[in-house]
Design a protein around this motif. Sequence first.
Motif, PDB file in Angstrom:
ATOM      1  N   ALA A 164      56.955 -80.596  69.621  1.00  0.00           N
ATOM      2  CA  ALA A 164      56.743 -80.165  70.949  1.00  0.00           C
ATOM      3  C   ALA A 164      57.869 -80.852  71.797  1.00  0.00           C
ATOM      4  O   ALA A 164      58.261 -80.141  72.919  1.00  0.00           O
ATOM      5  N   THR A 171      54.298 -72.594  74.103  1.00  0.00           N
ATOM      6  CA  THR A 171      53.237 -73.337  74.405  1.00  0.00           C
ATOM      7  C   THR A 171      51.795 -72.949  73.725  1.00  0.00           C
ATOM      8  O   THR A 171      50.942 -73.779  73.592  1.00  0.00           O
ATOM      9  N   LEU A 174      51.279 -74.443  70.446  1.00  0.00           N
ATOM     10  CA  LEU A 174      51.119 -75.908  70.348  1.00  0.00           C
ATOM     11  C   LEU A 174      49.646 -75.910  70.742  1.00  0.00           C
ATOM     12  O   LEU A 174      49.254 -77.042  70.277  1.00  0.00           O
ATOM     13  N   ARG A 175      49.011 -75.370  71.857  1.00  0.00           N
ATOM     14  CA  ARG A 175      47.596 -75.542  72.262  1.00  0.00           C
ATOM     15  C   ARG A 175      46.799 -75.268  70.880  1.00  0.00           C
ATOM     16  O   ARG A 175      45.733 -76.125  70.683  1.00  0.00           O
ATOM     17  N   ASP A 298      53.733 -66.470  67.302  1.00  0.00           N
ATOM     18  CA  ASP A 298      52.945 -66.766  68.694  1.00  0.00           C
ATOM     19  C   ASP A 298      52.550 -65.318  68.967  1.00  0.00           C
ATOM     20  O   ASP A 298      51.532 -65.236  69.494  1.00  0.00           O
TER      21      ASP A 298
END
Length: 307
Positions: A164, A171, A174-175, A298
């Motif tokens: 990160a 993002t 990562l979440r 992603d």
Amino acid sequence: MPRSPLTLAALSTAAVPGLDARSVRSEEVPGDYDVAVVTAADGTEWEVRAPRSTMAGAALEAETELLEALHLYHEAGVLPFAVPRTAGSAPLPEGGRAVVHKHLSGTALDIESLTPGPGLAADIGRTLAAVHELPVSVVESCGLPSYTAEEYRERRLVELDEAAATGRVPTALLRRWEAALEDVALWRFRPVVVHGDLAADQVLVTGSRVAAVTGWSDARVADPADDLAWLLVAAPPEAVDSIMEAYQLRRTELQDPRLVDRALLVGELALARWLLHGVRHHLDDVVEDAVAMLTDLDEATREDDTA
């Protein structure tokens, strides 16, 4: 400076009495080692490996001890595949030693060609299960790493924090990863002996059977999902069921209902580790490759979430 193939061939003849080297070729393997395959006068192929650093030398010593133990389990019929077995060693001028073993036969696994059923896919499942059924003392007695489930989850969290910090991980990914790593139920597993760095070129096959497994320098007591992740990600979906069914049948006390979920997560986190490898070693091409794969992942996971 890397050792030349001729230097490695000379080391092999010093390590194995009577080895009459006639040709040599360099070999690319993971880790900080110089490696070559030497062909003897009788046609036998020998692999010689010499560490480039003190750390690699220590790892090689631990791996050599582990391989001797694994060979005994193979001879006893516990492991259904062969492992490299040291035939001799030669001291290095700077300290440490080069080790030599017979080059194991078999062809590298073509994972994309796996098909469902009782053939090679099932044998791969049984192979991994046999490794995971070994007593953890096999690894611990060699001084190799051993982790509890909680320690291993914490290691993954540290890796994620480092990834990160690069600012290169999307993002949303990562979440999602953070949520999975905070899900304690996902990380309730019994640590087992794992190979730790499985790849297609380390699984040698003959016909529909796994003949040998090489590259044991990252063996440890850790998460069984580590060894399954690359298969679940790379194998054809129709072959995965055969792999997992054979694996589960071979395990004696498998109580890990989230194993597949965790293995898929581990496969995704491998992209973060690839990114970190590129950043740490200033390899711009690796960083670009990792960022591209992270972007693709992603986008794919976003599509799955909206489907």
